[in-house]
Design a protein around this motif. Structure first.
Motif, short mmCIF file in Angstrom:
data_model
loop_
_atom_site.label_atom_id
_atom_site.label_comp_id
_atom_site.label_asym_id
_atom_site.label_seq_id
_atom_site.Cartn_x
_atom_site.Cartn_y
_atom_site.Cartn_z
N VAL A 16 0.84 -1.21 0.00
CA VAL A 16 0.00 0.00 0.00
C VAL A 16 0.87 1.25 0.00
CG1 VAL A 16 -1.71 1.31 1.30
CG2 VAL A 16 -1.92 -1.17 1.12
N ARG A 17 1.96 1.22 0.77
CA ARG A 17 2.84 2.38 0.84
C ARG A 17 3.49 2.67 -0.51
NH1 ARG A 17 5.42 0.75 4.81
NH2 ARG A 17 7.25 -0.13 3.79
N GLU A 18 3.89 1.64 -1.21
CA GLU A 18 4.54 1.83 -2.50
C GLU A 18 3.56 2.28 -3.58
OE1 GLU A 18 6.48 -1.83 -3.28
OE2 GLU A 18 8.18 -1.42 -1.96
N GLN A 19 2.29 1.91 -3.45
CA GLN A 19 1.28 2.29 -4.44
C GLN A 19 0.36 3.39 -3.92
OE1 GLN A 19 1.53 1.07 -7.50
NE2 GLN A 19 3.27 -0.13 -6.77
N ARG A 20 0.86 4.16 -2.95
CA ARG A 20 -0.01 5.14 -2.29
C ARG A 20 -0.54 6.20 -3.26
NH1 ARG A 20 5.18 5.80 -0.56
NH2 ARG A 20 6.22 7.79 -0.95
N ARG A 21 0.24 6.54 -4.28
CA ARG A 21 -0.24 7.57 -5.22
C ARG A 21 -1.44 7.07 -6.01
NH1 ARG A 21 5.17 10.49 -7.81
NH2 ARG A 21 6.01 11.29 -5.83
N ASP A 22 -1.31 5.88 -6.59
CA ASP A 22 -2.43 5.35 -7.37
C ASP A 22 -3.62 5.01 -6.47
OD1 ASP A 22 -1.55 5.53 -9.98
OD2 ASP A 22 -0.44 3.65 -9.90
N ALA A 84 -6.77 3.67 -12.15
CA ALA A 84 -5.74 3.80 -11.11
C ALA A 84 -5.67 2.54 -10.26
CB ALA A 84 -6.03 5.02 -10.24
N GLY A 85 -6.84 1.98 -9.94
CA GLY A 85 -6.86 0.75 -9.13
C GLY A 85 -6.23 -0.43 -9.85
N GLU A 86 -6.56 -0.59 -11.12
CA GLU A 86 -5.97 -1.69 -11.89
C GLU A 86 -4.46 -1.51 -12.02
OE1 GLU A 86 -7.04 -4.48 -13.07
OE2 GLU A 86 -9.10 -4.24 -12.39
N ARG A 87 -4.03 -0.26 -12.24
CA ARG A 87 -2.59 -0.02 -12.35
C ARG A 87 -1.89 -0.37 -11.04
NH1 ARG A 87 -2.78 4.73 -14.58
NH2 ARG A 87 -2.84 5.91 -12.62
N ALA A 88 -2.47 0.02 -9.92
CA ALA A 88 -1.87 -0.30 -8.62
C ALA A 88 -1.86 -1.81 -8.39
CB ALA A 88 -2.64 0.40 -7.51
N ALA A 89 -2.96 -2.48 -8.74
CA ALA A 89 -3.04 -3.93 -8.53
C ALA A 89 -2.02 -4.68 -9.38
CB ALA A 89 -4.45 -4.42 -8.84
N LEU A 90 -1.94 -4.33 -10.66
CA LEU A 90 -1.01 -5.01 -11.56
C LEU A 90 0.44 -4.72 -11.20
CD1 LEU A 90 -2.83 -4.48 -14.98
CD2 LEU A 90 -2.71 -6.58 -13.63
N THR A 91 0.72 -3.46 -10.81
CA THR A 91 2.09 -3.11 -10.43
C THR A 91 2.51 -3.85 -9.17
OG1 THR A 91 1.81 -0.90 -11.39
CG2 THR A 91 3.62 -1.20 -9.84
N THR A 92 1.60 -3.92 -8.20
CA THR A 92 1.91 -4.65 -6.96
C THR A 92 2.15 -6.12 -7.24
OG1 THR A 92 0.61 -3.12 -5.61
CG2 THR A 92 1.00 -5.31 -4.70
N ALA A 93 1.28 -6.74 -8.03
CA ALA A 93 1.44 -8.16 -8.35
C ALA A 93 2.77 -8.40 -9.06
CB ALA A 93 0.27 -8.63 -9.21
N ALA A 133 -4.81 -7.43 -5.77
CA ALA A 133 -6.24 -7.11 -5.76
C ALA A 133 -6.64 -6.34 -4.51
CB ALA A 133 -7.06 -8.40 -5.86
N VAL A 134 -5.82 -6.42 -3.46
CA VAL A 134 -6.11 -5.66 -2.24
C VAL A 134 -6.09 -4.16 -2.52
CG1 VAL A 134 -5.22 -5.10 0.06
CG2 VAL A 134 -5.34 -7.48 -0.68
N ALA A 137 -9.38 -3.33 -3.78
CA ALA A 137 -10.34 -3.47 -2.69
C ALA A 137 -10.32 -2.25 -1.77
CB ALA A 137 -10.06 -4.74 -1.91
N LEU A 138 -9.13 -1.72 -1.49
CA LEU A 138 -9.03 -0.53 -0.64
C LEU A 138 -9.72 0.66 -1.29
CD1 LEU A 138 -5.36 -0.77 0.67
CD2 LEU A 138 -7.46 -1.13 1.97
N ILE A 139 -9.49 0.83 -2.59
CA ILE A 139 -10.11 1.95 -3.31
C ILE A 139 -11.62 1.82 -3.28
CG2 ILE A 139 -10.40 2.97 -5.60
CD1 ILE A 139 -7.45 2.31 -6.13
N VAL A 140 -12.12 0.63 -3.57
CA VAL A 140 -13.56 0.40 -3.57
C VAL A 140 -14.14 0.59 -2.17
CG1 VAL A 140 -15.36 -1.34 -3.93
CG2 VAL A 140 -13.48 -1.13 -5.57
N GLY A 141 -13.41 0.11 -1.14
CA GLY A 141 -13.89 0.27 0.23
C GLY A 141 -13.98 1.72 0.65
#
Length: 583
Positions: A16-22, A84-93, A133-134, A137-141
């Motif tokens: 989450v910290r690394e993808q905080r911008r997205d 933005a969520g998909e980019r964060a999810a794919l980058t994290t994975a 995918a988390v 999920a955070l963005i949607v939540g």
């Protein structure tokens, strides 16, 4: 991290910290989308009050225009948030996937201990994907929580009882949903472990299919896989049932909550406390609540699975290293390699590890030495120490008078190559497999040498040229993963050719000719001797043909040095050597 803090939580926090911008961008846009969705019923109510009840046509058109603008805004907000969520999810994975693979391939080793290759592949793919995918999920939540908050504020303005009902009921509902996610998280973790185990066993069975058929235990292997696969299926069904029950109960709770909101709003309208437009808005807002509340069910399921996957990833990343890396300040560099000094001296000094007990012998630079063991476990322990896949309990292995523990691992393994008996091939052409570890030319006479001639010499020395002549496209013939398109003897020769092509100053070969016939073995022994001239070679083998071309042989019996001398001498003078080599 405290003992009570699950190991996977560290992985999630860092992701989450690394993808905080997205995540922040997606959350802000998602909040805008949910705010717009919550305002739509309010604008419809206002349009009804002014256009229908009051008969104000201009007012009706005004509110309809505002409604259209809100729809455009929430549409673009949704697209931006999803992107933005998909980019964060794919980058994290992707990042976690590369980290897991990097840890598995790290020179220090240790991550693969106790895990099948298929299990590690599942961790690097499915588990990394679920942690990614988390982010979505955070963005949607966050967006759903914003929608609920806006809805509550609007309802408070319409009616204090309605607003309080939403403000009190929603946290209670979310708490119940969180409780329902606990069994799902536990069963999801079990499901992922069983699935990874089944994948690992399947990969191993496919890799050894030819061997299993050859020794006639195919049905037993299939039965074992069927049992493990059934356990995986059972765990998956349990997790699916847990998720289905959670969704069903959440749907029932959500429906009951919405029914109460609609009932209270209807009674207030009947009592004249709110107008027609406000009643329409209240009912529409109650229907709108279905979206955010159902999203929370999905979010909790994703978080539960993400936490389980993060724990498995943390188990790989935090696995104890087989050997400790050498601090930069304590590293010792090996001398530069030259044509005048192509080999390096090797010494085993008082080595104790596993079954080995104070083993000691030396190999001079450019010497070819055979190592014969009466127990295969002694050979396995020695190879682990020579390749520094494990550090000895006592004593040391020295390369050019420098302990291996003082050398940087990458430099060490470039200088001292341990070619295991069961080396795998890779997908690609035969030539690509042979030259995979071949070094770039260095200054001097070696730089002027023809690389093609070197490859031909390696192929001849390993008797791989015979394999090449039987293949339809020669060295350009495609080799399947792990070399399953070749026979056992062909794979062994190609692997030996690859080890010889690496041209390491010190090469340790472990039983490189067990799958070839006696005539070919004699040819390979002579080829190794010739092509390794001037370089240090250690042959860990009990093969008389290979031992016959060595300068001398050391016998390891009971984990200790039992004898040393020429092969012919030991055959005549040492009974235990004769038994180990000739029986």
């Amino acid at each position: 991290m405290s003992k009570a803090d699950p190991p996977g939580r560290k992985v999630l926090r860092r992701a989450v910290r690394e993808q905080r911008r997205d995540v922040a961008l997606g959350a802000v846009l998602g909040m805008g989308h949910q705010t717009g969705e919550a305002l739509v019923p309010v604008l419809i109510g206002l349009a009804i009050d002014e256009g229908v009840v009051d008969g104000d046509v201009p007012g009706l058109l005004l509110w309809l225009g505002i409604l259209a603008a809100v729809y455009v805004g929430l549409s673009f907000s949704f697209r931006g948030s999803a992107r933005a969520g998909e980019r964060a999810a794919l980058t994290t994975a992707h990042r976690l996937r590369t980290e897991v693979i990097g840890r598995v391939l790290a020179p220090e080793g240790g991550a693969e201990e106790g895990r099948l290759p298929g299990e590690l592949a599942t961790v690097a793919t499915e588990d990394a994907k679920r942690v990614g995918a988390v982010m979505m999920a955070l963005i949607v939540g966050i967006a759903s929580a914003t929608g609920l908050a806006v809805c509550a504020v609007v309802l408070l303005r319409v009616s204090l009882p309605l607003g309080l009902l939403v403000l009190v009921g929603t946290p209670l509902l979310l708490w119940l949903v969180h409780l329902l996610s606990k069994p799902l998280e536990a069963r999801s973790e079990t499901e992922q472990e069983q699935a990874a185990r089944a994948s690992g066993v399947a990969a191993d069975l496919v890799a050894g299919l030819r061997v299993l058929k050859g020794i006639g235990i195919g049905p037993t292997a299939v039965s074992r896989y069927r049992r493990i696969s059934q356990e995986s299926l059972t765990a998956t069904l349990r997790a699916a049932r847990a998720e289905a029950w959670q969704n069903a109960v959440v749907t029932i709770l959500t429906g009951a909550f919405l029914a109460v909101v609609a009932l209270v709003g209807g009674r207030l309208a009947a009592a004249g406390d709110i107008g027609i437009g406000e009643l329409v808005s209240s009912v529409a807002l109650a229907l709108f609540l279905i979206g955010p509340l159902s999203e929370f069910s999905w979010v909790n399921a994703e978080l539960a699975q993400g936490r389980a996957s993060a724990g498995r990833i943390a188990g790989v990343l935090d696995a104890e290293r087989a050997v400790s890396p050498v601090p930069a300040s304590a590293r010792v560099a090996l001398p530069a390699r030259t044509d005048d000094r192509p080999g390096l001296p090797l010494r085993v000094r008082g080595l104790s590890y596993g079954p080995l007990r104070e083993l000691e012998f030396a190999v001079a630079a450019g010497e070819t030495v055979g190592v014969v063991t009466t127990d295969p476990a002694d050979a396995a322990a020695l190879l682990r120490c020579l390749g520094r896949r494990a550090d000895p309990d006592a004593g040391a292995v020295e390369l050019d008078a420098t302990a291996l523990t003082a050398l940087e691992l990458t430099e060490l393994r470039a200088a001292l190559l341990v070619a295991e008996h069961d080396a795998d091939l890779f997908e690609g052409t035969l030539l690509e497999n042979v030259t995979a570890a071949a070094p770039a030319p260095v200054s001097g006479a070696r730089a002027a040498a023809d690389p093609g001639a070197r490859v031909c010499a390696v192929l001849a020395a390993s008797a791989t040229d015979e394999v090449v002549r039987t293949l339809p496209e020669g060295t350009d013939t495609a080799v399947t993963a792990r070399g399953h398109s070749l026979s056992g003897g062909q794979r062994q020769r190609v692997a030996l050719a690859r080890a010889l092509a690496a041209d390491a100053p010190v090469l340790v070969l472990h039983e490189p000719t067990t799958a070839v016939d006696a005539v070919t073995e004699v040819r390979i022994a002579a080829g190794i001797r010739e092509i390794r001239t001037g370089r240090t070679t250690v042959l860990v083998t009990n093969s008389p043909a290979l031992l016959g071309v060595t300068d001398r042989v050391v016998l390891v019996d009971g984990g200790r040095l039992a004898a040393s001398g020429a092969h012919a001498q030991l055959v005549h003078e040492c009974a235990s050597y004769r038994t180990a080599v000739l029986s």
